[in-house]
Design a protein around this motif. Structure first.
Motif, PDB file in Angstrom:
ATOM      1  N   UNK A 140       0.830  -1.203   0.000  1.00 33.92           N
ATOM      2  CA  UNK A 140       0.000   0.000   0.000  1.00 33.92           C
ATOM      3  C   UNK A 140       0.869   1.258   0.000  1.00 33.92           C
ATOM      4  N   UNK A 141       0.463   2.222  -0.824  1.00 42.26           N
ATOM      5  CA  UNK A 141       1.047   3.556  -0.825  1.00 42.26           C
ATOM      6  C   UNK A 141      -0.052   4.507  -0.397  1.00 42.26           C
ATOM      7  N   UNK A 142      -0.102   5.687  -0.967  1.00 45.26           N
ATOM      8  CA  UNK A 142      -1.143   6.659  -0.680  1.00 45.26           C
ATOM      9  C   UNK A 142      -2.140   6.647  -1.839  1.00 45.26           C
ATOM     10  N   UNK A 143      -3.284   6.008  -1.620  1.00 43.13           N
ATOM     11  CA  UNK A 143      -4.349   5.848  -2.625  1.00 43.13           C
ATOM     12  C   UNK A 143      -3.864   5.098  -3.868  1.00 43.13           C
ATOM     13  N   UNK A 144      -2.853   4.280  -3.693  1.00 38.95           N
ATOM     14  CA  UNK A 144      -2.330   3.482  -4.798  1.00 38.95           C
ATOM     15  C   UNK A 144      -1.457   2.353  -4.240  1.00 38.95           C
ATOM     16  N   UNK A 145      -1.004   1.490  -5.130  1.00 42.43           N
ATOM     17  CA  UNK A 145      -0.090   0.429  -4.752  1.00 42.43           C
ATOM     18  C   UNK A 145       1.314   0.809  -5.221  1.00 42.43           C
ATOM     19  N   UNK A 146       2.300   0.364  -4.472  1.00 40.96           N
ATOM     20  CA  UNK A 146       3.697   0.647  -4.820  1.00 40.96           C
ATOM     21  C   UNK A 146       4.424  -0.675  -5.015  1.00 40.96           C
TER      22      UNK A 146
END
Length: 148
Positions: A140-146
């Motif tokens: 998890x990143x910020x409102x996205x996947x990393x």
């Protein structure tokens, strides 16, 4: 770099089970504060980004750019124009994820039931997201996947 799905790619034989069971939401990869915040505040974005990063194009639009695929999937899920639109899209994504990673559970009818039933729709989404996160090495990143 993870392999992306193109119409010419052959899928592996369906021999595996899902990495996590349907009701193992809290044991999915990278479950923690970022997971909770992302899923409470922007679940459509994280789901769309996860499917986009898997390389799957559930609409067969031949969209190469990951961010465009993410935007289309996210909008199609959260901006419903026809009844059950988001359920159909989630079902298509679930079946494509199962095919791509060689998971035995590729039944479209079962997938549709899982995404329609209020008791299992979120669990089904988490199961699909977890599988992609494990296979594509995401977190998890910020409102996205990393990518890790």
């Amino acid at each position: 770099m993870p392999a992306t799905h193109t119409p010419g790619n052959m899928y592996p034989p369906a021999t595996k089970d899902w990495d996590k069971g349907l009701f193992e939401c809290c044991s999915m990869k990278d479950c923690g504060a970022k997971c909770c915040i992302n899923e409470l505040c922007c679940c459509c974005c994280t789901y769309g980004d996860t499917i986009a990063k898997s390389g799957i194009d559930p609409f067969n639009l031949d969209i190469k750019e990951e961010s465009s695929r993410c935007m289309i999937i996210s909008l199609a899920i959260c901006c419903e124009l026809v009844p059950c639109q988001s359920n159909v899209i989630r079902t298509m994504a679930r079946v494509e994820v199962a095919k791509k990673y060689g998971i035995k559970d590729q039944d479209m009818v079962k997938g549709f039931f899982l995404t329609c039933c209020p008791c299992t729709c979120c669990c089904s989404d988490f199961q699909v997201m977890n599988q992609v996160m494990v296979e594509e090495n995401l977190r998890y990143g910020c409102a996205q996947m990393e990518r890790i």
